[in-house]
Scaffold this active site. Structure first.
Site, PDB file in Angstrom:
ATOM      1  N   LYS D 171      59.471  70.541  52.345  1.00 33.25           N
ATOM      2  CA  LYS D 171      58.500  71.352  53.075  1.00 33.25           C
ATOM      3  C   LYS D 171      58.527  70.993  54.561  1.00 33.25           C
ATOM      4  O   LYS D 171      58.499  71.888  55.423  1.00 33.25           O
ATOM      5  CB  LYS D 171      57.091  71.140  52.508  1.00 33.25           C
ATOM      6  CG  LYS D 171      55.968  71.876  53.239  1.00 33.25           C
ATOM      7  CD  LYS D 171      55.976  73.367  52.987  1.00 33.25           C
ATOM      8  CE  LYS D 171      54.988  74.131  53.867  1.00 33.25           C
ATOM      9  NZ  LYS D 171      53.581  73.975  53.483  1.00 33.25           N
ATOM     10  N   LYS D 239      49.665  70.846  62.456  1.00 31.03           N
ATOM     11  CA  LYS D 239      49.530  69.816  61.409  1.00 31.03           C
ATOM     12  C   LYS D 239      50.888  69.544  60.759  1.00 31.03           C
ATOM     13  O   LYS D 239      51.289  68.390  60.581  1.00 31.03           O
ATOM     14  CB  LYS D 239      48.522  70.304  60.349  1.00 31.03           C
ATOM     15  CG  LYS D 239      48.344  69.352  59.156  1.00 31.03           C
ATOM     16  CD  LYS D 239      47.854  70.082  57.895  1.00 31.03           C
ATOM     17  CE  LYS D 239      48.670  69.680  56.684  1.00 31.03           C
ATOM     18  NZ  LYS D 239      48.376  70.464  55.463  1.00 31.03           N
TER      19      LYS D 239
END
Lengths: 295, 295, 295, 295
Positions: D171, D239
Site C-alpha cells: 500500500k 498521512k
C-alpha cells in the site's frame, strides 16, 4: 546543593552526571547498563536500582535518553518519573526528541504539578565531556531560572528559546541546517574535483566569502582528505532528520530541501556509513557520481 | 601603467574601470550604453567606439559581460576581441559564465597567441564600488602573475584556483552553496515561526553553533524582518544556478540538492521576486506553507 | 511523390528515410557517415555530397539530428538549409531539441520564406524501424496539413499540438513524466524488496490500480529481473532532461520534481550506466540504499 | 455465516460492514460515533457498546481505523481486541498504517494465539460503497485462505502479497507512486501552459504513449479544468506519504523522490487544500510558478 535524579547515563549522560557531582550536587542516577552505574559511583554519585529509586526525594530530575519511545517509557509510563516524583519537582528532559512528545510530557506533568523543561543539547560527546554543551531550553521563565545554575554546570551556552517544545524545535532547525550544509559542501567538493580543480584551494576561497560557515571552517580539510572519524555519527543525524520532519508535520509546514536531505542522510546509513561522522554525507554524493566505479 | 581595453561598463564593470583609471592605467572602454561611456570619460578613461577600437593597442583586455552569449559575441565572433587583439595580449574575462565557454575561449585564443584568464568575482555591486571583490582566477601561472597587479586594483582577495575554467567552477561551487544555505535558513525560519518559536532567538542560537554561517551572521535579522532589498538579485542567482548545473553536466556529476535548490530559485523569479535580494528565497518556502493564505 | 531532402541518417533517420523511399518519394539524403549514405543508396535513395546538395530542388527537407548545436550548424549556419533551400520549401525538423531553438529556427526561416515545423518523435529505434513513431508537431495549420502525408509514412500517431516550438514542449513534458515514473517505480521496488516483499507480486497489484502506467505494464518484469538492455538509453534521457529544464527556464516556471529527477538520471550516466535502458534508473536508487555493499 | 466483530464504522468501515451483513454474516460493530452505530443497526447489524462487546464471541474481527495510534489503542491497549478476543480468533486489520505497527500487532497477537492479517485497501469511499476495493493482505497462507471469502464480500481484487506487514508495504509503495505521478503530471501541465501549448492536447499525446498512466486516463481532463472535488483527499495522502517514509526508514532504504514529493503533498495541506482531491497537487506546483500573482 540540589538533590538530583539522573536517568540515562550513556555517552552523553554519563559525563554530564559526573560534572553535576563535581559541582557539589547530590546525584542519584539510573541506567540499565551496569557499567554506567559503576562509573557514576566511581565519580561520587549514587547508583539507584530503578527510576523510582532515582527520583525518590529529588528536587530536580534530569533525563538524557535516546529518543521519544524511551522518554515515554521512563517518564510517562506506569512507574515512571511522573508517577514517582513528588509535586513541585522540576523535570529537565535533555533528550533530543520530537517537539510533540515534549509538549505531551509537559501537559501530563502539569496534571501532577510537576514542572518541566525540554532542554536538548548540541556539542556532542566532546561537549558533554568538557561541560561545553549548547543548551536550548523550552518552558516557563521561572523554571528556566531555577534550572540555570544546574544547566550551567554542563553547558557553556544556555538559552531560553520559548515555551514547552521550543527547545526541541530549535534543535531540529539546527540539525536541518547542519545536515543540509554538509550536503551542499559535499556537492561543491564533487563538482570541483570532477572539474579538475583542487578542492582544498576551492573551498579555501568559499570559506572566506558569503559561502563561509562554521562547517567549512572546521571540516573542509578532513572532508577533502576523506577522514570521517566521528564526531557526530550519521546514525544520530538520521534520527535527528526524522525529528525535523516530524516537527514540520506537527507545525503543518513543508520543507522541501530538508525532505531531500533527510533521504541523503538515510542513504548514508543504508550504504553502511552510519557510524561515520555526518560529514560522510560526501560518500553519498560521491556514489551518485560513480566515485566507486571511477576509482 | 598598462594600456587596458575594458568591455562591459555596467553596474559591475563601470566602477571597476574607474578604479583601474585611478590606479594609473590607460583605460579605453566600450559599452553599448552611451551613459556608461560618458561615466568612463568623466572618470578619466577613453570612450571607444566599438570592440575593435577598445582593444586596439591594448596590452590587457578585460571583459565584464552578463552571460556566455555576450562573451561569445564580444570575444569569439567576427570583429571580436580575438580577431582585434594583437598576439601576446592578455584577455581577462571577469564575467560569470559556464566553465565550458571559458575553456573554449582559452582554446580559441591560444590559436591566435592570445593569453587568457577566466576571473569571475564575488562581492556584488558593493564590492565593485569599493574595490573589495573576491576574484577566482583560472589559467596559467605566468598569466596570473602578470594579471595580479591589475586584479588587485579592483579586488581585495585574488586567488589563482587552477587551470582555464577553474575560476568559473569555483564561482559555481560558491553560488550553489550560497543558494542552498539561503534555502536551509528559510526552512529553519518557517519551521520555527510555525511552531510558535521566536525565529530571531532561534537563529541566534544556530548562528553560535555548528549551523553558523556568514549568511546567518549577515542576513538573519533582515530575513526575519522580511527586508529583501538587494544585495544580489534572485534573477542573477537564477542565472548562476543554471551555470552550476551546466558545470555539473560538463563534469559528468550529479548534484541532487543543487538540482532542487535551482528550481526553488527559479520559483522565486517565476513568483515575481526576481529583483529582490536572494535571501527572498524565504518567500518561496513560505508560499509552500501557505504564508499568503494564512495571513 | 515529393522531392525530399533528408539530413541525418543515423539510428533514427536511416530507417525513416528508407520508409519515405518505400512510400514512393524521391529522397536525397546526407550524413557525415559514409555507411549511412551507402545504406540510403541500397534502399533506393540518392546519396548527396553535402547539405546544399541534399536540399537542392527539394520541396520538403527533413532534419533528424542529435541536439541543438547540430541543428544550428546544419540549418542556421552559412551553407546550411536556410541558405540552400528555395523559398516555399517546407522544413520539418524532427530532432528533439530545446523549444527556444525551434522558435529561433522558425523566425530565421520566415525571413527567407521557408516554412517550418518542429516535429520530434517518441517510440525510439523500434518505432523508427517499424514506422510506428508518435510525432508531435508544432507550427502553422497549413504546413501541418502539407506535412501530414509524409509524416504518416514514418509514424503511427501524428498530432498537431500547437504553434512553433509546441512539438518540442510536448516532447519535453513527455520525457519528464517518463523519467520521473521510472524513478518512482524504482523507489517502489527498492522499498518492497528491502521490506521482504516479492517485488513482482507487489508491482502486479500496483499495475492494476491507480498507480498503473504504461511503464509498469511494459517494464516491471524486466526491472525486477534487472534486465536493462536498451530500449532508450540513459544518455539520451539525460539529454532530454536537460531539454525539459531548459524549456522550464524559457517558460519561467519551476519544476522541483523534474529538477531532482534530472540529477538522478545524470547519476545514472555518471555511474557508468549511460548505455543501459532508462529503466536502469533503478540502479541509481539502489546505490543510494547500498545495494552494492549489501550484496 | 461467520460471527464478525467490526471496529471503525466511518466513511470506509461503515459501508464495508453493511456489505458483510448483506453477505449473511452476523456483524457486531463498534464506533465512538453514535450515528455510525445507528447506521449499522439500520443495515441489520448489532451495535456493540464497546470494543470488548464487539469482539465477544467473534470468530473474525475486522478493524478499519484512521492511523496507528488508533490501532494501538483499539487492538494493543488494555481492554483492547487482543485482551478481549478468544484464542484462535482471526483479526483482519484493514487500516492503512506503518508496516512496523502491523508487525508489532502480529507479534503481540501471536503471544495470545490470535491470528492476524494486515489488509489495507485502495479504491477509496467509492470502492467501499461499491464493494470494489483492492485489498493487499500480509500474513500466513492459511489465515489468508480463511479470510478470503470475507474479504471478497468487500473487495474486487484481493491479493496475498507476503508475510505480516507486506500488505502495508505494498500500500505504501502504491501511494508513493500515485503521489509522485500526480506531481509529475502537474509539472507537465504547468510547463505546457506556460509555454503557450494547450495542455489538454498535450496530455492527450502523453496519455497515448510511454508516459501514459491510469491517472492521466482518469484525471487529466479534471486537472486541466482545475476541478478538484474528492476523490481521495490531500490530507489522507499526506498521512500516507508519512507512512511510506516511515516504511522506508524501517526498511533502511533511501527514497529521494518520495522524500521531496512528501513535502509537496504537505505543502498542499499547509496551503489550505487538504480537503481537495490529491490531484490538487497541481495547485502546489502552480504556486511555485506564481500562478496566483500572474492571474
Amino acid at each position: 546543593m540540589t538533590k538530583l535524579g539522573f536517568i540515562g547515563l550513556g555517552i552523553m549522560g554519563g559525563p554530564m552526571a559526573g560534572h553535576l557531582v563535581a559541582a557539589g550536587h547530590e546525584v542519584s542516577g539510573f541506567d540499565t547498563n551496569a557499567d554506567a552505574l559503576a562509573r557514576l559511583e566511581a565519580a561520587g554519585g549514587r547508583a539507584a536500582n530503578g527510576v523510582t529509586d532515582a527520583v525518590a526525594g529529588a528536587e530536580v530530575v534530569i533525563t538524557m535518553l535516546p529518543n521519544h519511545p524511551q522518554v515515554e517509557a521512563v517518564v510517562l509510563a506506569a512507574g515512571g518519573v511522573l508517577e514517582s516524583a513528588k509535586p513541585g519537582t522540576l523535570l529537565i528532559d535533555m533528550s533530543t526528541i520530537r517537539p510533540e512528545t515534549s509538549i505531551e510530557v509537559a501537559e501530563r506533568a502539569g496534571e501532577r504539578e510537576i514542572r518541566v523543561l525540554d532542554a536538548p543539547v548540541s556539542g556532542g560527546q566532546a561537549g558533554a565531556e568538557q561541560a561545553s554543551l549548547s543548551i536550548m531550553a523550552g518552558g516557563d521563565d521561572e523554571d528556566f531560572a531555577a534550572a540555570l545554575p544546574i544547566l550551567e554546570a554542563v553547558g557553556k551556552t544556555v538559552v531560553h528559546v520559548g515555551p514547552h517544545g521550543a527547545g526541541q524545535v530549535v534543535k531540529a532547525a539546527n540539525q536541518l541546517v547542519v545536515g543540509g550544509t554538509y550536503g551542499l559542501i559535499a556537492e561543491a567538493i564533487v563538482l570541483l574535483e570532477a572539474s579538475g580543480v583542487d578542492a582544498g584551494v576551492g573551498l579555501d576561497v568559499l570559506a572566506g566569502g558569503l559561502a563561509g560557515s562554521r562547517i567549512l571552517e572546521l571540516k573542509r580539510k578532513s572532508m577533502v582528505a576523506r577522514e570521517f572519524a566521528p564526531g557526530f555519527r550519521i546514525d544520530l543525524h538520521h534520527k535527528d532528520m526524522g525529528i525535523a520532519l516530524a516537527a514540520a508535520r506537527q507545525a503543518d509546514v513543508a520543507l522541501p530541501i530538508t525532505g531531500l536531505v533527510a533521504q541523503l542522510v538515510a542513504a548514508g546509513r543504508a550504504m553502511g556509513h552510519g557510524s561515520l561522522d555526518h560529514s560522510a554525507l560526501l560518500k553519498v554524493v560521491e556514489a551518485l557520481s560513480g566515485a566507486e566505479s571511477k576509482e
